[in-house]
Design a protein around this motif. Structure first.
Motif, PDB file in Angstrom:
ATOM      1  N   CYS A  46      35.729  40.981  49.373  1.00 11.84           N
ATOM      2  CA  CYS A  46      36.231  40.056  48.358  1.00 11.84           C
ATOM      3  C   CYS A  46      37.295  40.719  47.484  1.00 11.84           C
ATOM      4  CB  CYS A  46      35.073  39.576  47.490  1.00 11.84           C
ATOM      5  SG  CYS A  46      35.600  38.487  46.141  1.00 11.84           S
ATOM      6  N   PRO A  47      38.513  40.198  47.462  1.00 11.46           N
ATOM      7  CA  PRO A  47      39.597  40.814  46.674  1.00 11.46           C
ATOM      8  C   PRO A  47      39.310  40.850  45.172  1.00 11.46           C
ATOM      9  CG  PRO A  47      40.490  39.242  48.239  1.00 11.46           C
ATOM     10  CD  PRO A  47      39.009  39.047  48.243  1.00 11.46           C
ATOM     11  N   THR A  48      38.730  39.778  44.631  1.00 16.63           N
ATOM     12  CA  THR A  48      38.500  39.759  43.184  1.00 16.63           C
ATOM     13  C   THR A  48      37.353  40.687  42.789  1.00 16.63           C
ATOM     14  OG1 THR A  48      37.176  37.742  43.462  1.00 16.63           O
ATOM     15  CG2 THR A  48      39.480  37.481  42.819  1.00 16.63           C
ATOM     16  N   GLN A  54      38.760  44.170  42.697  1.00 17.92           N
ATOM     17  CA  GLN A  54      39.605  44.398  41.531  1.00 17.92           C
ATOM     18  C   GLN A  54      38.800  44.534  40.246  1.00 17.92           C
ATOM     19  OE1 GLN A  54      42.882  44.954  41.263  1.00 17.92           O
ATOM     20  NE2 GLN A  54      43.232  44.783  43.461  1.00 17.92           N
ATOM     21  N   THR A  55      37.695  43.789  40.121  1.00 14.09           N
ATOM     22  CA  THR A  55      36.968  43.737  38.848  1.00 14.09           C
ATOM     23  C   THR A  55      35.638  44.482  38.867  1.00 14.09           C
ATOM     24  OG1 THR A  55      35.763  41.711  39.392  1.00 14.09           O
ATOM     25  CG2 THR A  55      37.969  41.458  38.432  1.00 14.09           C
ATOM     26  N   GLY A  56      35.007  44.565  40.039  1.00 15.85           N
ATOM     27  CA  GLY A  56      33.672  45.155  40.124  1.00 15.85           C
ATOM     28  C   GLY A  56      32.595  44.281  39.492  1.00 15.85           C
ATOM     29  N   ALA A 101      32.489  37.774  40.005  1.00 13.89           N
ATOM     30  CA  ALA A 101      33.776  37.681  40.709  1.00 13.89           C
ATOM     31  C   ALA A 101      33.605  37.922  42.199  1.00 13.89           C
ATOM     32  CB  ALA A 101      34.771  38.686  40.129  1.00 13.89           C
ATOM     33  N   SER A 102      32.376  37.815  42.690  1.00 12.16           N
ATOM     34  CA  SER A 102      32.094  37.982  44.114  1.00 12.16           C
ATOM     35  C   SER A 102      31.565  36.667  44.688  1.00 12.16           C
ATOM     36  CB  SER A 102      31.039  39.071  44.318  1.00 12.16           C
ATOM     37  OG  SER A 102      29.749  38.588  43.945  1.00 12.16           O
ATOM     38  N   LEU A 143      38.779  31.757  39.721  1.00 12.71           N
ATOM     39  CA  LEU A 143      39.240  33.122  39.946  1.00 12.71           C
ATOM     40  C   LEU A 143      39.218  33.466  41.425  1.00 12.71           C
ATOM     41  CD1 LEU A 143      40.177  35.781  38.559  1.00 12.71           C
ATOM     42  CD2 LEU A 143      37.769  36.496  38.585  1.00 12.71           C
ATOM     43  N   CYS A 144      38.390  32.770  42.176  1.00 13.95           N
ATOM     44  CA  CYS A 144      38.308  32.964  43.633  1.00 13.95           C
ATOM     45  C   CYS A 144      39.615  32.547  44.290  1.00 13.95           C
ATOM     46  CB  CYS A 144      37.161  32.132  44.185  1.00 13.95           C
ATOM     47  SG  CYS A 144      37.064  32.110  45.981  1.00 13.95           S
TER      48      CYS A 144
END
Length: 454
Positions: free
Chosen positions: A53-55, A58-60, A64-65, A93-94
């Motif tokens: 997952c790109p987001t 980026q955020t951990g 955001a997963s 955000l996805c």
């Protein structure tokens, strides 16, 4: 109602903390019935999706997963959480890249789940009369009307022809635009003139052989304005492969933008229009050259699960639908005349790779071009950050993802970055500009590459 333990843990929430917003009320029961609880419960919370997952990378952050978002959907569907601004922000955000679907051992259809979540968000806002006016303009007044999109294309051509784009760049007037638009316009090349578009042959036939197949070309909406020449190149390549290509009249936007933005009714309306016009065209296959459009076209039947008559018609449409890469590798190999003598890498379109499962075919076609030295990119199927209009609505995140992608691009030392989707193409052009590599590298659609070799 208290948040259940599983949902709380997956959201990394404090034990007694609930997401709430006084401006948004909990959705009604009829609204929550849109969620498919069977599919939500199929998520085993195993975490295989996280690295893809790109987001999340980026955020951990768990929310955001894909796993975290599904936990939020479960909380909303069970009325443990509200349909509020925080829920909305996490759903949007996805990127919708669907890499998690490829990684998921349980086969959870995350793409349709997040579309449903966004539909719930937008329906809830409409019930509260909070839907922004601009959404109505974009989704109802523009993208449902191909002629209006064509008119906007003509306006863009006029501005370019008058030198306004160049003037705005040189004088700094372009900076009056929002930053996402100001940066993106640098990657926009000249669009075809109205006169050129009117010259199009509606039927393109093979020059040196009888037609093997009758193809209906799905030309797209933005695709046919911004990348008119790529559609023309696609028709020439298909004709060279022995196909009669027909630019079917009265087709509409594929509906992907509506579906991804929670406007499901609009997506269904557009799907019906396309099904009807291609039924009348009586073609062997319906071919497109845009990974995002193709994924939507191939999933039309899922949009009619409660309408048996239209579902059957949609299934017939889906059965005929092919990506151009897909069909070309099923036909006898084209004999190319030109040797290009270039080093080439390929950037997967997320919706082509993860949504349609078309991965090897573009690579096979690239390798078939004389003089091409093909080099595989690290994580070629990771999202570039384009994702429809994500690079406008979530600019900062999009650019972070793009800049990471460009680090992998640089390692290939390629002259050409080849893509199979218009959004990816614009994004990679923007990435080249951001990296200051305009003199070293070019981004190009795969159909334009094949056309050059003809």
């Amino acid at each position: 109602m208290a948040v259940d333990v599983d949902t709380r843990e997956n959201m990394n929430m404090e034990p007694n903390k609930q997401i709430s917003n006084p401006d948004c009320s909990t959705a009604g029961v009829s609204l929550l019935n849109k969620f498919d609880m069977n599919e939500i419960m199929n998520c085993m919370q195993c975490g295989f999706c996280l690295p893809s997952c790109p987001t999340y990378r980026q955020t951990g952050k768990e929310v955001a997963s894909p796993r975290g978002r599904i936990a939020l959907m479960k909380g909303v569907a069970q009325e443990a959480l509200q349909v509020n601004h925080e829920f909305e922000n996490n759903m949007y955000l996805c990127l919708g890249c669907r890499a998690c679907e490829t990684a998921c051992p349980a086969g959870v259809p995350y793409g349709s789940l997040v579309e449903t979540a966004r539909e719930v968000v937008e329906t809830n806002k409409k019930e509260q009369s909070k839907s922004p006016f601009i959404r109505d303009i974009v989704f109802n007044k523009i993208f449902k009307h191909p002629k209006r999109i064509d008119t906007l294309g003509t306006a863009l051509w006029a501005a370019q022809a008058a030198g306004l784009q160049t003037l705005a760049d040189k004088t700094g007037l372009v900076n009056m635009l929002p930053r996402p638009m100001a940066e993106m316009q640098k990657a926009v090349e000249k669009v075809a003139s109205p006169a050129e578009r009117k010259k199009r042959q509606k039927i393109v036939k093979p020059a040196d052989q009888p037609a093997k197949l009758r193809i209906g070309m799905f030309k797209g909406c933005i695709m046919d304005v911004m990348f008119y020449e790529t559609n023309q190149a696609t028709s020439r390549v298909l004709a060279k492969a022995g196909c009669e290509v027909i630019f079917v009249d009265d087709q509409a936007c594929c509906g992907a933008l509506h579906a991804h933005s929670g406007e499901k009714d609009g997506a269904v309306e557009l799907a019906k229009r396309n099904i009807e016009v291609f039924e009348k065209a009586d073609v062997d296959f319906i071919v497109n050259n845009a990974g995002g459009c193709g994924a939507a076209l191939k999933e039309y039947h899922h949009w009619f699960h409660d309408d048996p008559e239209w579902k059957e018609r949609a299934m017939a449409f889906v059965t005929k639908t092919r990506d151009a890469n897909e069909l070309l590798t099923e036909l006898p190999q084209i004999e190319f005349k030109n040797s290009l003598d270039v080093r080439v890498t390929y950037q997967d379109s997320c919706h082509l790779a993860h949504g349609q499962g078309v991965r090897n075919q573009p690579r096979q076609l690239i390798r078939s071009v004389p003089g091409v030295e093909y080099v595989e990119m690290i994580n070629a199927d990771s999202c570039c950050g384009s994702a429809g209009i994500y690079n406008i609505t979530n600019f900062d995140m999009s650019m972070r993802i793009l800049d990471d992608k460009m680090e992998n691009v640089k390692k290939t030392k390629a002259h050409l970055i080849v893509t199979s989707n218009p959004g990816c193409l614009l994004q990679m052009k923007q990435g080249i500009i951001r990296a200051g590599m305009q003199d070293e590298m070019e981004a190009i659609h795969i159909m334009d590459l094949l056309d050059r070799a003809l």
